[in-house]
Design a protein around this motif. Structure first.
Motif, PDB file in Angstrom:
ATOM      1  N   LEU A   1      11.964  67.306  66.120  1.00  0.00           N
ATOM      2  CA  LEU A   1      10.626  66.368  66.405  1.00  0.00           C
ATOM      3  C   LEU A   1      10.746  65.204  65.420  1.00  0.00           C
ATOM      4  N   LEU A   2      10.293  63.969  65.493  1.00  0.00           N
ATOM      5  CA  LEU A   2       9.804  63.163  64.687  1.00  0.00           C
ATOM      6  C   LEU A   2       8.729  62.578  65.055  1.00  0.00           C
ATOM      7  N   VAL A   3       7.709  62.458  64.134  1.00  0.00           N
ATOM      8  CA  VAL A   3       6.466  62.065  64.457  1.00  0.00           C
ATOM      9  C   VAL A   3       6.162  60.798  63.473  1.00  0.00           C
TER      10      VAL A   3
ATOM     11  N   THR B   1      20.361  57.882  69.733  1.00  0.00           N
ATOM     12  CA  THR B   1      20.637  58.796  68.560  1.00  0.00           C
ATOM     13  C   THR B   1      19.639  59.881  68.786  1.00  0.00           C
ATOM     14  N   LEU B   2      18.436  59.472  69.187  1.00  0.00           N
ATOM     15  CA  LEU B   2      17.418  60.811  69.363  1.00  0.00           C
ATOM     16  C   LEU B   2      17.820  61.648  70.495  1.00  0.00           C
ATOM     17  N   ILE B   3      18.324  61.146  71.480  1.00  0.00           N
ATOM     18  CA  ILE B   3      18.674  61.917  72.732  1.00  0.00           C
ATOM     19  C   ILE B   3      19.949  62.760  72.377  1.00  0.00           C
ATOM     20  N   LYS B   4      20.855  62.027  71.862  1.00  0.00           N
ATOM     21  CA  LYS B   4      22.294  62.654  71.666  1.00  0.00           C
ATOM     22  C   LYS B   4      21.966  63.924  70.589  1.00  0.00           C
ATOM     23  N   ASN B   5      20.921  63.898  69.961  1.00  0.00           N
ATOM     24  CA  ASN B   5      20.498  64.859  68.737  1.00  0.00           C
ATOM     25  C   ASN B   5      19.488  65.624  69.186  1.00  0.00           C
ATOM     26  N   ASP B   6      19.184  65.577  70.216  1.00  0.00           N
ATOM     27  CA  ASP B   6      18.031  66.455  70.837  1.00  0.00           C
ATOM     28  C   ASP B   6      16.696  66.609  69.934  1.00  0.00           C
ATOM     29  N   ILE B   7      16.412  65.249  69.437  1.00  0.00           N
ATOM     30  CA  ILE B   7      15.104  65.010  68.449  1.00  0.00           C
ATOM     31  C   ILE B   7      13.987  64.397  69.657  1.00  0.00           C
ATOM     32  N   ALA B   8      13.167  64.823  69.515  1.00  0.00           N
ATOM     33  CA  ALA B   8      11.891  64.287  70.119  1.00  0.00           C
ATOM     34  C   ALA B   8      11.150  63.145  69.416  1.00  0.00           C
ATOM     35  N   LEU B   9      10.706  62.162  69.832  1.00  0.00           N
ATOM     36  CA  LEU B   9       9.593  61.298  69.267  1.00  0.00           C
ATOM     37  C   LEU B   9       8.259  60.993  69.670  1.00  0.00           C
ATOM     38  N   HIS B  10       7.523  61.401  68.818  1.00  0.00           N
ATOM     39  CA  HIS B  10       5.942  61.306  68.893  1.00  0.00           C
ATOM     40  C   HIS B  10       5.371  60.249  68.281  1.00  0.00           C
ATOM     41  N   VAL B  11       4.444  59.462  68.785  1.00  0.00           N
ATOM     42  CA  VAL B  11       3.734  58.477  68.210  1.00  0.00           C
ATOM     43  C   VAL B  11       2.352  58.577  68.185  1.00  0.00           C
ATOM     44  N   ALA B  12       1.704  58.332  66.930  1.00  0.00           N
ATOM     45  CA  ALA B  12       0.061  58.498  66.783  1.00  0.00           C
ATOM     46  C   ALA B  12      -0.118  57.350  65.894  1.00  0.00           C
TER      47      ALA B  12
END
Length: 284
Positions: A61-63, A88-99
């Motif tokens: 997870l990247l915030v 890149t996010l999807i290929k590496n199973d990394i979620a992105l959340h923004v605050a």
């Protein structure tokens, strides 16, 4: 290990999406709600350099503070730089959340972290959130110093304690004027001059100050203005947010590994100081 949906639910208690400005784009941009999360990375900007860092770190997870798509898009093709981020996010199973603006007005939020980095005592919000009965949430913060310093000394403190950038700290005002009270606002703050003047503080530290608003503000009052790099004023929030998630992880027994990116994503990369000015005036 918690699922992404559980971690996001926890983050939403800190920065509810409904408290974001109507123009903003916050919340989860990518990610499978059922995927497990073991490692989280916090950063200001969702740019390729940060996503590559998340891949290398093994983050799930990247915030980030800044949105990836603030005004929407019709494509996520990898031929565009934001599309490459998504791929890149999807290929590496990394979620992105923004605050974003929901973190700006939170208690504690972006400006609390900025005040903390400068060793200022927060006395209240600069622009209170009318929906907060306790009067703690809102945009910007009003602060006090433990002892008076000059504008020059306060600027030097900001330059020392905020992350180093090419810009450094610009000052408008008398460098020897005393500073006892300060307003701070992480990110762009020149729309807040009326609130700052009404608060009666000695100085205002923010980012992205423009010529005409600063000129007009200086004509209205002796208020000292300190202009830092946008990225530098918001990066301290990453450390604050990471500590908040650490506390949540401990409380739930999640054992998350939470990291803060030290990568400088401020777009300005160099600074050339001007030569001493001609006492007869500016060049033609």
């Amino acid at each position: 290990m918690p699922r992404l949906s559980e971690v996001i639910a926890a983050l939403e208690t800190l920065w509810p999406a409904e408290r974001a400005e109507s123009w903003d784009a916050v919340g989860t941009v990518a990610g499978d709600p059922d995927q497990e999360v073991t490692r989280v990375l916090f950063a200001v900007d969702p740019v390729q350099e940060i996503v590559d860092e998340a891949v290398k770190l093994g983050a799930d997870l990247l915030v980030t503070h800044h949105p990836l798509y603030l005004r929407g898009t019709t494509t996520v093709a990898a031929t565009h730089f934001k599309g490459r981020v998504v791929h890149t996010l999807i290929k590496n199973d990394i979620a992105l959340h923004v605050a974003h603006t929901n973190a700006d007005t939170a208690d504690p939020g972006v400006s609390d972290a900025l005040a903390g980095a400068l060793d200022l005592r927060v006395t209240g919000p600069l622009v209170p959130d009318p929906t907060d009965p306790e009067g703690r949430r809102g945009l910007g913060r009003l602060c006090a110093l433990d002892r008076p310093v000059t504008v020059r000394e306060f600027a030097a403190r900001a330059a020392e304690r905020l992350p180093a950038t090419a810009q450094g700290i610009r000052v408008a005002g008398d460098p020897e004027a005393p500073v006892r009270t300060v307003a701070v606002s992480g990110g762009s703050g020149d729309s807040l001059f009326d609130h700052v003047r009404a608060a009666g503080v000695d100085a205002f530290l923010t980012a992205d100050l423009r010529h005409h608003p600063v000129s007009e503000a200086r004509a209205h009052s002796p208020l000292a203005l300190l202009d830092a790099a946008h990225w530098a004023t918001e990066w301290p929030w990453c450390e604050l947010a990471a500590s908040q998630l650490d506390e949540i992880s401990d409380r739930h027994g999640w054992d998350l590994r939470v990291h803060v990116s030290k990568t400088v994503t401020d777009p300005w990369t160099a600074h050339a100081a001007s030569a001493p000015s001609d006492p007869l005036g500016a060049p033609n």
